[in-house]
Design a protein around this motif. Structure first.
Motif, mmCIF file in Angstrom:
data_model
loop_
_atom_site.group_PDB
_atom_site.id
_atom_site.type_symbol
_atom_site.label_atom_id
_atom_site.label_comp_id
_atom_site.label_asym_id
_atom_site.label_seq_id
_atom_site.Cartn_x
_atom_site.Cartn_y
_atom_site.Cartn_z
ATOM 1 N N GLY A 96 22.042 -2.543 10.077
ATOM 2 C CA GLY A 96 21.496 -3.609 9.274
ATOM 3 C C GLY A 96 20.015 -4.348 9.064
ATOM 4 O O GLY A 96 18.997 -4.683 8.245
ATOM 5 N N VAL A 97 19.568 -4.365 10.641
ATOM 6 C CA VAL A 97 18.214 -5.084 10.534
ATOM 7 C C VAL A 97 17.371 -3.714 10.157
ATOM 8 O O VAL A 97 16.166 -4.440 9.102
ATOM 9 C CB VAL A 97 17.537 -5.550 12.220
ATOM 10 N N PHE A 98 16.887 -3.103 10.680
ATOM 11 C CA PHE A 98 16.082 -1.947 10.323
ATOM 12 C C PHE A 98 16.226 -1.171 8.453
ATOM 13 O O PHE A 98 15.393 -0.837 7.859
ATOM 14 C CB PHE A 98 16.583 -0.784 11.381
ATOM 15 N N GLY A 99 18.130 -1.055 8.007
ATOM 16 C CA GLY A 99 17.904 -0.464 6.688
ATOM 17 C C GLY A 99 17.168 -1.886 5.807
ATOM 18 O O GLY A 99 16.820 -1.238 4.692
ATOM 19 N N ILE A 100 17.383 -3.174 6.244
ATOM 20 C CA ILE A 100 16.568 -3.513 5.026
ATOM 21 C C ILE A 100 15.217 -3.784 5.366
ATOM 22 O O ILE A 100 14.742 -4.139 3.900
ATOM 23 C CB ILE A 100 17.012 -6.009 5.633
ATOM 24 N N VAL A 101 14.645 -4.092 6.764
ATOM 25 C CA VAL A 101 13.260 -2.923 6.739
ATOM 26 C C VAL A 101 13.283 -2.816 5.802
ATOM 27 O O VAL A 101 11.209 -2.421 4.761
ATOM 28 C CB VAL A 101 12.553 -3.710 7.896
ATOM 29 N N CYS A 102 13.375 -1.209 5.942
ATOM 30 C CA CYS A 102 13.605 -0.273 5.464
ATOM 31 C C CYS A 102 13.302 -0.691 3.623
ATOM 32 O O CYS A 102 12.420 0.082 3.306
ATOM 33 C CB CYS A 102 14.868 1.077 5.487
ATOM 34 N N LEU A 103 15.017 -0.784 3.608
ATOM 35 C CA LEU A 103 14.664 -1.126 2.066
ATOM 36 C C LEU A 103 13.198 -1.776 1.054
ATOM 37 O O LEU A 103 12.624 -1.775 0.573
ATOM 38 C CB LEU A 103 15.911 -2.105 1.411
ATOM 39 N N VAL A 104 13.049 -3.116 2.018
ATOM 40 C CA VAL A 104 11.572 -3.731 1.557
ATOM 41 C C VAL A 104 10.627 -2.792 1.529
ATOM 42 O O VAL A 104 10.108 -2.814 -0.056
ATOM 43 C CB VAL A 104 11.589 -5.093 1.978
ATOM 44 N N GLY A 105 10.573 -2.148 2.364
ATOM 45 C CA GLY A 105 9.206 -0.902 2.090
ATOM 46 C C GLY A 105 9.621 -0.438 0.659
ATOM 47 O O GLY A 105 8.551 0.109 0.437
ATOM 48 N N LEU A 106 10.172 -0.060 1.172
ATOM 49 C CA LEU A 106 11.003 1.688 -0.415
ATOM 50 C C LEU A 106 10.974 0.596 -1.440
ATOM 51 O O LEU A 106 9.657 0.878 -2.287
ATOM 52 C CB LEU A 106 12.046 1.525 -0.074
ATOM 53 N N ALA A 107 11.287 -0.626 -1.624
ATOM 54 C CA ALA A 107 11.046 -0.990 -3.200
ATOM 55 C C ALA A 107 9.327 -1.409 -3.466
ATOM 56 O O ALA A 107 9.027 -1.060 -4.453
ATOM 57 C CB ALA A 107 11.714 -2.651 -2.573
ATOM 58 N N ILE A 108 8.865 -1.431 -2.307
ATOM 59 C CA ILE A 108 7.445 -1.422 -2.495
ATOM 60 C C ILE A 108 7.202 -0.368 -3.049
ATOM 61 O O ILE A 108 6.362 -0.185 -3.714
ATOM 62 C CB ILE A 108 6.999 -1.729 -1.558
ATOM 63 N N LEU A 109 7.751 0.849 -2.618
ATOM 64 C CA LEU A 109 7.173 2.169 -2.665
ATOM 65 C C LEU A 109 7.024 2.316 -4.421
ATOM 66 O O LEU A 109 6.412 3.489 -5.098
ATOM 67 C CB LEU A 109 7.350 3.053 -1.496
ATOM 68 N N LEU A 110 8.514 2.140 -4.410
ATOM 69 C CA LEU A 110 8.753 2.596 -5.956
ATOM 70 C C LEU A 110 7.996 2.017 -6.840
ATOM 71 O O LEU A 110 8.064 2.252 -7.638
ATOM 72 C CB LEU A 110 10.146 2.463 -5.571
ATOM 73 N N ALA A 111 7.749 -0.145 -6.426
ATOM 74 C CA ALA A 111 7.267 -0.155 -7.925
ATOM 75 C C ALA A 111 6.435 0.086 -7.671
ATOM 76 O O ALA A 111 5.277 0.125 -9.469
ATOM 77 C CB ALA A 111 7.069 -1.694 -7.447
ATOM 78 N N ARG A 112 4.817 0.385 -7.024
ATOM 79 C CA ARG A 112 4.315 1.580 -7.174
ATOM 80 C C ARG A 112 4.113 2.913 -7.932
ATOM 81 O O ARG A 112 3.657 3.108 -8.931
ATOM 82 C CB ARG A 112 3.575 1.501 -5.611
ATOM 83 N N ARG A 113 5.078 3.467 -7.542
ATOM 84 C CA ARG A 113 5.672 4.686 -8.146
ATOM 85 C C ARG A 113 5.772 4.572 -9.746
ATOM 86 O O ARG A 113 4.823 5.061 -10.187
ATOM 87 C CB ARG A 113 6.250 5.553 -7.351
ATOM 88 N N LEU A 114 6.981 3.457 -10.072
ATOM 89 C CA LEU A 114 7.199 3.232 -11.240
ATOM 90 C C LEU A 114 6.153 2.295 -11.903
ATOM 91 O O LEU A 114 6.145 2.622 -13.484
ATOM 92 C CB LEU A 114 8.014 2.317 -10.929
ATOM 93 N N PHE A 115 5.490 1.418 -11.539
ATOM 94 C CA PHE A 115 4.510 0.414 -12.330
ATOM 95 C C PHE A 115 2.745 0.547 -12.105
ATOM 96 O O PHE A 115 2.576 0.126 -13.158
ATOM 97 C CB PHE A 115 5.020 -1.045 -11.885
ATOM 98 N N ASN A 116 2.383 1.838 -11.185
ATOM 99 C CA ASN A 116 1.109 2.242 -11.348
ATOM 100 C C ASN A 116 0.694 3.039 -12.277
ATOM 101 O O ASN A 116 1.063 3.433 -11.754
ATOM 102 C CB ASN A 116 0.375 1.920 -9.311
ATOM 103 N N PRO A 117 0.025 2.469 -13.025
ATOM 104 C CA PRO A 117 -0.341 3.162 -14.214
ATOM 105 C C PRO A 117 -0.957 4.637 -13.233
ATOM 106 O O PRO A 117 -0.884 5.801 -13.362
ATOM 107 C CB PRO A 117 -1.497 2.543 -14.760
ATOM 108 N N ARG A 118 -2.103 4.515 -12.107
ATOM 109 C CA ARG A 118 -2.931 4.913 -11.896
ATOM 110 C C ARG A 118 -2.020 6.506 -11.165
ATOM 111 O O ARG A 118 -1.460 7.541 -11.361
ATOM 112 C CB ARG A 118 -4.170 4.644 -10.557
ATOM 113 N N VAL A 119 -1.146 5.299 -10.088
ATOM 114 C CA VAL A 119 -0.630 6.229 -8.935
ATOM 115 C C VAL A 119 0.485 7.365 -10.299
ATOM 116 O O VAL A 119 1.387 8.173 -9.452
ATOM 117 C CB VAL A 119 0.643 5.394 -8.291
ATOM 118 N N ARG A 120 1.090 6.803 -11.188
ATOM 119 C CA ARG A 120 2.150 7.136 -11.724
ATOM 120 C C ARG A 120 1.925 8.230 -12.980
ATOM 121 O O ARG A 120 2.880 9.686 -12.566
ATOM 122 C CB ARG A 120 3.003 6.417 -13.007
#
Length: 235
Positions: A96-120
């Protein structure tokens, strides 16, 4: 029909996924060596990359290590030091602890992928698909924690471990151990095999290139070049 689908999903599909993982990775390295990379987008935009990447990798490596040890350690071995209920509680807390850590990091990476124009603009459909599959798998794993809290005797964890050990030792009857367990566990297992299946065709292939040698590689010595070499001989 349900019986045959269950047998395919949990007895035969794991071998298909693993065969594609190993053979596909080998073929890609042999035929398309220069595509064997993470495809990092840090040069395009550094915003959020450091936090997202570090949190994701720390979390996912810890979760993967926990799954490997938890599923592949025989029941007769770990009961020498810990009981099945204690092992389940440990898995729930640490996962649970490391899953939440992973979830936070993954959410940041996914947000970059979807909403950063240059990355997208420079990314591919496969890049986004991998992140979405990882997100779904991670959410299934986190949802399984409250489900596990409803049966703290460790019996389901034993059954899942027996399934994994039967698969890796090529024994028949593996699917029977997952029959009747909560759908969350079944979906988590099936999606995990699917990630193995798609890994050779996406950036996930770089899991084979973990730079373990960095742990004992000597430091690089960088010296300044003499002025004559830097600027050329004076006239």
């Amino acid at each position: 029909m349900n019986y045959y689908l269950h047998q395919f999903a949990f007895q035969f599909y794991p071998y298909i996924a693993l065969a594609v993982l190993f053979l596909g990775s080998w073929a890609r390295f042999d035929k398309s060596m220069y595509t064997w990379r993470t495809g990092s987008s840090q040069l395009l935009s550094d915003k959020g990359m450091r936090w997202g990447s570090n949190l994701f990798h720390v979390g996912v490596l810890a979760v993967l290590a926990g799954h490997l040890v938890g599923l592949l350690t025989p029941h007769s071995v770990y009961t020498l030091v810990i009981t099945a209920p204690q092992k389940q509680l440990l898995a729930m807390v640490v996962g649970g602890v490391f899953g939440i850590v992973c979830l936070v990091g993954l959410a940041i990476l996914l947000a970059r992928r979807l909403f950063n124009p240059r990355v997208r603009a420079t990314g591919s459909f496969g890049d986004t698909l991998v992140l979405l599959l990882l997100l779904a798998q991670l959410l299934l794993g986190l949802v399984s924690i409250p489900v596990s809290a409803g049966h703290m005797d460790g019996s389901v964890m034993i059954r899942l471990g027996e399934w994994a050990q039967h698969i890796v030792t090529f024994r028949a009857g593996a699917a029977e151990f997952i029959t009747g367990v909560h759908w969350v566990y079944q979906a988590h297992v099936f999606l995990g095999m699917t990630l193995f299946l798609v890994a050779p065709f996406t950036r996930l292939v770089h899991i084979w290139s973990i730079p373990v040698s960095y742990l004992w590689r000597p430091y690089q010595v960088v010296r300044k070049r003499p002025a004559t070499l830097r600027y050329g001989p004076r006239a």
